[in-house]
Design an enzyme around this catalytic site. Sequence first.
Site, short mmCIF file in Angstrom:
data_model
loop_
_atom_site.label_atom_id
_atom_site.label_comp_id
_atom_site.label_asym_id
_atom_site.label_seq_id
_atom_site.Cartn_x
_atom_site.Cartn_y
_atom_site.Cartn_z
CE1 TYR A 179 -3.11 46.12 -2.97
CE2 TYR A 179 -4.05 46.00 -5.48
CZ TYR A 179 -3.14 45.56 -4.23
OH TYR A 179 -2.45 44.27 -4.42
CB THR A 188 -0.49 43.61 -7.68
OG1 THR A 188 -1.58 43.41 -8.43
CG2 THR A 188 -0.17 45.15 -7.29
CG ASP A 189 -1.97 41.83 -12.36
OD1 ASP A 189 -2.45 42.16 -11.45
OD2 ASP A 189 -2.45 40.77 -13.02
CD GLU A 190 -5.46 44.84 -9.06
OE1 GLU A 190 -5.73 46.06 -8.91
OE2 GLU A 190 -5.84 43.81 -8.32
CE LYS A 227 1.58 45.43 -3.28
NZ LYS A 227 2.30 44.60 -2.00
#
Length: 366
Positions: A157, A131-133, A161
């Site tokens: 989260y 994810t870009d997060e 990741k």
Amino acid sequence: MSSILITGGAGFIGTNSVLHWRKLQPLDRIVVLDALTYAGNRSNLDALAVDPAFTFVHGDICDGGLLKGLFERYDFQRVVHFAAESHVDRSIVSSEAFVRTNVLGTHALLEAARTAWRASPEGRRFHHISTDEVYGSLGPDDAPFTETTRYDPKSPYAASKAGSDFLARSYAHTYGLPVTISNCSNNYGPYQFPEKLVPLVILNALMGKPLPIYGDGMNVRDWLHVEDHCAAIALVVEKGRDGETYNIGGGQEMPNIELVGLLCDTIDARIVADPALATKFKDCPASNGRRCRDLMTFVPDRPGHDRRYAICADKLFNELGFRARISLADGMARTVDWYIGGEAWWQPIQSGAYRDWMKQQYGTAH
Ligand code: NAD
Ligand code: TYD
């Protein structure tokens, strides 16, 4: 004919990706491994129930013995790893499952691939979905995230990741495992669990419930239709370079409040145009001469809420020629239509465990 393991294939992006892969590769053996958590739905894959080259395995990616048996039995050429706990709000309430599945589960899968492929890694591919997060939060004038942006995860989260990405990178570097990684922006489309913003807003609007806007509603996300994501993944799996990371994004940034407004206006137009929908969704404001926008409700902000995400997807374009094709307006309209017609899919979710969880967390099924 080739053999592919898709983890988390009964979740939102996994389901879309399994269906996409089957269209691209009609003969491949597809094995889906999914624990069927609250976010997994076996019936998403009913279309493949009679497909002789499709196998569904109900199991946990943390189960090393199960993974070993699957790798021995199917001799996978490809692994595409979606399985994860994926909702930021849940990770804020309790992060243990995120560490377990996202970090330990990814580790177990990498170990299984390393062991099984040790003698013949050539031509194989382990693709890790991220994810870009992991890159953190951007200011209004910051350049979008590139593949070399420093990791700065802000939620449990995102941190879990990031941990899984580092493990995947380390297996490529240390053991020469043929790994690729993709970091994608916010997805939307069919089969998304209605705890995420887009399906939550659509269903709440249809049922005349408040549309919760966190904080001032000016947090920005970069939206990508899930079909574009699946097409990009397939390209990276087939043509990406070993050990490389690819950012995937739509280049379609929008503040949450505008996006919710767009969804509201789309629903209003659909209901006004079709009296049968007004009868079916009788509590929707548009069925009663009002606007869905009236349901927008500002609620306290998410703790640590990332302000802005934006993806630079130039590497994917320059190396593999990929650009997103579905515009935000068209993709959101298609998504509204899918949920309007998809009551058989979302009704059991609304009436069951999901509603109980929301009540337990927030005291009301918002
Ligand atoms: P989802 O929550 O809809 O689905 C997750 C799936 O994984 C479910 O089917 C669930 O049953 C399964 N699963 C969970 N724990 C498992 C375990 N221990 N063993 C086996 N299966 C397990 O998630 P999603 O939105 O489809 O996201 C898929 C992947 O894409 C995730 O890795 C996520 O981090 C990443 N991603 C998502 C988005 C997005 O906008 N949704 C954006 C970028 C990246
Ligand atoms: P979400 O769909 O949870 O994705 P992510 O947190 O991974 O970006 O949320 C998208 C944006 O919408 C995010 O800025 C949080 C916000 N949001 C709301 O304002 N209200 C809601 O009820 C939800 C679920 C999210």
